[in-house]
Enzyme design. Structure first.
Site, PDB file in Angstrom:
ATOM      1  N   GLN A 179      29.596  89.763  40.053  1.00 21.34           N
ATOM      2  CA  GLN A 179      28.604  90.115  38.835  1.00 21.34           C
ATOM      3  C   GLN A 179      27.332  90.037  39.149  1.00 21.34           C
ATOM      4  O   GLN A 179      26.385  90.520  38.551  1.00 21.34           O
ATOM      5  CB  GLN A 179      29.003  89.271  37.669  1.00 21.34           C
ATOM      6  CG  GLN A 179      30.049  89.139  36.962  1.00 21.34           C
ATOM      7  CD  GLN A 179      30.494  90.470  36.076  1.00 21.34           C
ATOM      8  OE1 GLN A 179      29.627  91.191  35.800  1.00 21.34           O
ATOM      9  NE2 GLN A 179      31.754  90.975  36.131  1.00 21.34           N
ATOM     10  N   CYS A 325      40.428  90.033  31.948  1.00 22.28           N
ATOM     11  CA  CYS A 325      41.806  89.502  32.211  1.00 22.28           C
ATOM     12  C   CYS A 325      42.294  88.689  31.295  1.00 22.28           C
ATOM     13  O   CYS A 325      43.447  88.593  31.014  1.00 22.28           O
ATOM     14  CB  CYS A 325      41.681  88.949  33.528  1.00 22.28           C
ATOM     15  SG  CYS A 325      40.542  89.379  34.386  1.00 22.28           S
TER      16      CYS A 325
HETATM   17  C1  LIG Z   1      35.396  91.975  38.523  1.00 26.81           C
HETATM   18  C2  LIG Z   1      35.358  90.778  39.087  1.00 26.81           C
HETATM   19  C3  LIG Z   1      36.223  90.171  40.291  1.00 26.81           C
HETATM   20  C4  LIG Z   1      37.121  91.152  40.681  1.00 26.81           C
HETATM   21  O1  LIG Z   1      36.638  92.397  41.257  1.00 26.81           O
HETATM   22  P1  LIG Z   1      37.956  93.573  41.404  1.00 26.81           P
HETATM   23  O2  LIG Z   1      36.928  94.387  42.298  1.00 26.81           O
HETATM   24  O3  LIG Z   1      38.052  94.080  40.006  1.00 26.81           O
HETATM   25  O4  LIG Z   1      39.195  93.170  42.158  1.00 26.81           O
HETATM   26  C5  LIG Z   1      35.968  89.254  40.796  1.00 26.81           C
HETATM   27  N1  LIG Z   1      35.057  88.143  40.243  1.00 26.81           N
HETATM   28  C6  LIG Z   1      34.187  88.600  39.341  1.00 26.81           C
HETATM   29  C7  LIG Z   1      33.004  87.543  38.819  1.00 26.81           C
HETATM   30  C8  LIG Z   1      34.201  89.712  38.617  1.00 26.81           C
HETATM   31  O5  LIG Z   1      33.368  89.851  37.630  1.00 26.81           O
END
Ligand SMILES: *Cc1c(COP(=O)(O)O)cnc(C)c1O
Length: 389
Positions: A179, A325
Site C-alpha cells: 500500500q 479479503c
Molecule cells: C493487496 C495487498 C497485498 C497482496 O498483494 P497481491 O498482489 O494482491 O497478492 C499484500 N499486502 C497488502 C498491504 C495489500 O494491500
C-alpha cells in the site's frame, strides 16, 4: 447511471500508457527471456528495463529487485525464507496485529510448524510504538516485519525507527509495502530496509505481478524452485507483459508522485470534511497525520457497513468494508479491533480510497448518496442514540 470507484486500495485500473506498453509482449515480442536468440534477448532487455524502473522508484539497485507472482508471494517468501534460513539461530518472529492476511496467515502456518510469533499491539491511531517493538525482542528473534502502510486505515508506520531497532539488535527487517508503494516516499537505503514486498496492481499496473526487494548481500532460500529465472532466486517463466506493465507503472508513479499525492489528499480531505460535517454520528479511524493520501476509513454509528456498501452499489458506487479479503466474512476487521474500535462500531465502518481518476464531482455524488443511504438505514435501525445499542 454514474459510476464511481472509491476502492483504489483493493486494486487500481491499469493506466492506458501501461496497457500500451504491455501489448507488444503478448504478440510480436512474445519471446522467452531465457532464450538465446534475438527474440529472447529482446525479451530479456525488456525484463531488465522493468527491473530498473521498479528499482528507481524505491532507490534500490536493479540487482536487488526480484519479480514474483504477486505481493502475497513476496510476503510468503520473506517469512518462509527467513524462517528457513535462520532456523538454527532462532524461532521467534515479530510482526503486528494489523498486517494483511498474506502476512498473518503465513505467520499462523509458521506457528503450526514450531515458530513463535509475537503480534505487536498498535496505538489507537494505528501506529506501532518503537518501544513496543523493542521490548518484544528476544535472543531467539530472527525477523521483524511491520507493514509500511495499513490497507484498511491507511496508517503509515515509522519504518525508519523500527528498522533502526532491528538493525541495532542485528535482526532482519521486512516490510509489506504494497500500500505504501507510489503513495509515500520510499528510499530503501535511507530507511534501512532488508526485505520489502510490492505489487503492481495497487499502482495502476496489472494484477498477477509483484516484486521483492532483497538487500544486496542477503540471500533467502528460494520460495518457488525450478529454473534459473530472476538471477536464480525465483523460478518460473517470467510474466513478461505483466512485468513490463509493472515497470511502466513504477516509472509513471515516480514521475507523477507529487501530483498524485496532492490530488488524492485534496479529494480525501474533502470527502472526510463533508461526511463528518454533514452526517452526524460519524468518525474517522486511524491517524490523520501519518496516513495514506487516498484513504478515508469512516464509522457510521448505529448501522451496518455492509448495508451501506450494498445501497451505494445500487447507485454505481464501489467502496469496501475493511479489506477485500475479509469483506466476504462477517468477522469484524482485525485491524479496527487492534485500534480498539468497539465491535458494534467496526460493523458500521466503510473504507473509501480515492485515486488518480477520482474527481471532485465523484466525491459530491458519493456524499450526497451517502446522506440518503445513511438516513434510510438509520430509520430502519433497531439501535440509535436514544435507544442505545
Ligand atoms: C493487496 C495487498 C497485498 C497482496 O498483494 P497481491 O498482489 O494482491 O497478492 C499484500 N499486502 C497488502 C498491504 C495489500 O494491500
Amino acid at each position: 447511471m454514474r459510476k464511481v470507484y472509491l476502492d483504489y486500495s483493493a486494486t487500481t485500473p491499469v493506466k492506458e500508457e501501461v496497457v500500451q506498453e504491455m501489448i507488444p509482449y503478448f504478440t510480436q515480442q512474445f519471446g522467452n527471456p531465457s532464450s538465446l536468440y534475438t527474440l529472447g534477448l529482446e525479451a530479456k532487455a525488456a525484463l531488465d528495463k522493468a527491473r530498473g524502473q521498479v528499482a528507481d522508484l524505491i532507490n534500490a539497485d536493479p540487482k536487488e529487485v526480484f519479480f514474483t507472482g504477486c505481493g502475497s508471494e513476496a510476503d510468503n517468501w520473506a517469512l518462509m525464507g527467513v524462517a528457513n534460513a535462520l532456523k538454527d539461530k532462532g524461532n521467534h518472529i515479530i510482526t503486528t496485529k494489523i498486517e494483511h492476511h498474506a502476512m498473518l496467515h503465513t505467520c499462523e502456518f509458521l506457528e503450526k510448524n514450531g515458530y513463535d510469533v509475537t503480534y505487536l499491539d498498535v496505538e489507537a491511531d494505528g501506529t506501532v510504538k518503537p518501544e513496543t517493538l523493542e521490548s518484544a525482542i528476544t535472543d531467539k528473534t530472527i525477523l521483524i516485519s511491520v507493514m509500511f502502510v495499513n490497507n484498511e486505515v491507511g496508517t503509515v508506520e515509522p519504518i525508519k525507527e523500527l528498522a533502526a531497532i532491528a538493525k541495532k539488535h542485528k535482526i532482519l527487517f521486512h516490510t509489506d509495502a504494497v500500500q505504501a508503494l507510489a503513495n509515500v516516499p520510499i528510499d530503501v537505503k535511507e530507511l534501512g530496509i532488508d526485505l520489502m514486498s510490492m505489487s503492481a496492481h495497487k499502482i495502476y499496473g496489472p494484477k498477477g505481478v509483484g516484486a521483492m526487494f532483497m538487500r544486496k548481500g542477503l540471500r533467502l532460500p528460494n520460495f518457488i524452485h525450478g529454473g534459473a529465472q530472476e538471477m536464480g532466486r525465483r523460478a518460473g517463466t517470467e510474466n513478461l507483459a505483466g512485468i513490463v506493465g509493472f515497470g511502466k507503472a513504477a516509472e509513471l508513479a515516480k514521475a507523477n508522485f507529487d501530483n498524485h499525492v496532492k490530488h488524492c489528499e485534496e479529494l480525501r480531505n474533502y470527502l472526510v470534511e463533508r461526511v463528518t460535517g454533514e452526517i452526524k454520528d460519524t468518525f474517522v479511524n486511524g491517524s490523520m497525520e501519518h496516513r495514506h493520501p487516498g484513504n478515508a476509513n469512516i464509522t457510521f454509528k448505529y448501522i451496518e457497513g455492509e448495508s451501506i456498501l450494498l445501497l451505494l452499489d445500487y447507485k454505481g458506487i464501489s467502496v469496501s468494508t475493511g479489506s477485500a479479503c475479509s469483506s466476504k466474512s462477517l468477522k469484524p476487521s482485525h485491524v479496527l479491533e487492534a485500534l480498539g474500535v468497539p465491535v458494534e462500531m467496526i460493523h458500521g465502518t466503510v473504507r473509501f480510497t480515492v485515486g488518480d481518476f477520482t474527481t471532485k464531482e465523484d466525491i459530491d455524488y458519493v456524499v450526497d448518496s451517502l446522506k440518503e443511504v445513511v438516513e434510510k438505514l438509520r430509520m430502519l435501525s433497531p439501535v440509535n442514540e436514544e435507544k442505545g445499542w
